[in-house]
Design a protein around this motif. Structure first.
Motif, PDB file in Angstrom:
ATOM      1  N   PHE A  52       0.829  -1.198   0.000  1.00 58.59           N
ATOM      2  CA  PHE A  52       0.000   0.000   0.000  1.00 58.59           C
ATOM      3  C   PHE A  52       0.863   1.248   0.000  1.00 58.59           C
ATOM      4  CE2 PHE A  52       0.483  -0.964   4.561  1.00 58.59           C
ATOM      5  CZ  PHE A  52       0.881   0.270   5.074  1.00 58.59           C
ATOM      6  N   GLN A  64      -5.315   5.517   1.415  1.00 61.28           N
ATOM      7  CA  GLN A  64      -4.370   4.424   1.277  1.00 61.28           C
ATOM      8  C   GLN A  64      -4.750   3.484   0.130  1.00 61.28           C
ATOM      9  OE1 GLN A  64      -2.629   2.737   4.939  1.00 61.28           O
ATOM     10  NE2 GLN A  64      -3.513   0.798   4.275  1.00 61.28           N
ATOM     11  N   GLU A  66      -4.268   0.340  -2.192  1.00 59.24           N
ATOM     12  CA  GLU A  66      -3.649  -0.945  -1.877  1.00 59.24           C
ATOM     13  C   GLU A  66      -3.795  -1.906  -3.052  1.00 59.24           C
ATOM     14  OE1 GLU A  66      -5.132  -0.783   2.806  1.00 59.24           O
ATOM     15  OE2 GLU A  66      -6.004  -2.245   1.434  1.00 59.24           O
TER      16      GLU A  66
END
Length: 197
Positions: A52, A64, A66
């Motif tokens: 991430f 974030q 990912e």
């Protein structure tokens, strides 16, 4: 001209936000407890692991993106161990909302696009010799809680709910209600670590 001005304004805002944010690469890994709802299959343990990029925009918000490998599916104990194993590559956008300014406890919300990377379809053969195919992608939403320590380690608990019918149980071969959608459901518990750069 208006489009050029608008594009310039959006670029300037995005650049300013990125310049003011702090980005860190990290890894996630942990355990899945997966189930295919309305299929009659039992819970299936599995693993997830991935990378991430944590982009801290404010003291209370981190975005974030990912990319994660996630082993999901279901156990078919009543069919002599013929389990359903689905290996997804998940592209997610986790939004982390911190309760306090000093990191620590946070809530996690976001969407996920899961792609079955085995060969886009899982071919299963039922007792009648018919092919059963599982939908190659899933859209999901997830939520959870976590606690992040000052040195970059975080403990997380997430719940992910699939939104697309896996569409493999039309005959009711795997038990459950063949008239209802078969949906992925996953509980995840694990660790995340951000590297200092």
């Amino acid at each position: 001209m208006k489009k050029l001005l608008l594009a310039s304004l959006l670029f300037t805002i995005a650049y300013t936000m990125a310049a003011q944010s702090k980005s860190q690469l990290g890894i996630r890994l942990g355990l899945n407890n997966a189930k295919i709802l309305n299929s009659g299959l039992d819970n299936k343990p599995g693993l997830y692991t991935g990378l991430f990029l944590a982009v801290r925009f404010t003291e209370n918000y981190t975005m974030q993106p990912e990319i994660v490998y996630s082993n999901q599916g279901g156990n078919a104990s009543y069919r002599n161990g013929e389990d359903i194993n689905i290996n997804y590559v998940s592209i997610t956008l986790a939004n982390k909302f911190f309760v306090s300014k000093n990191q620590g406890f946070h809530f996690i919300l976001g969407p996920s696009l899961d792609v079955n990377f085995d060969d886009n379809f899982i071919n299963l053969i039922n007792d009648n010799g018919e092919n059963l195919e599982i939908t190659p992608i899933d859209l999901a939403v997830f939520g959870g809680i976590g606690y992040e320590f000052d040195f970059g380690l975080a403990l997380e608990l997430r719940y992910k709910q699939g939104l697309i019918d896996l569409d493999f149980n039309d005959s009711g071969e795997y038990g459950g209600n063949s008239e209802e959608n078969q949906l992925n459901r996953v509980f995840q518990i694990g660790l995340a670590y951000k590297f200092n750069m």
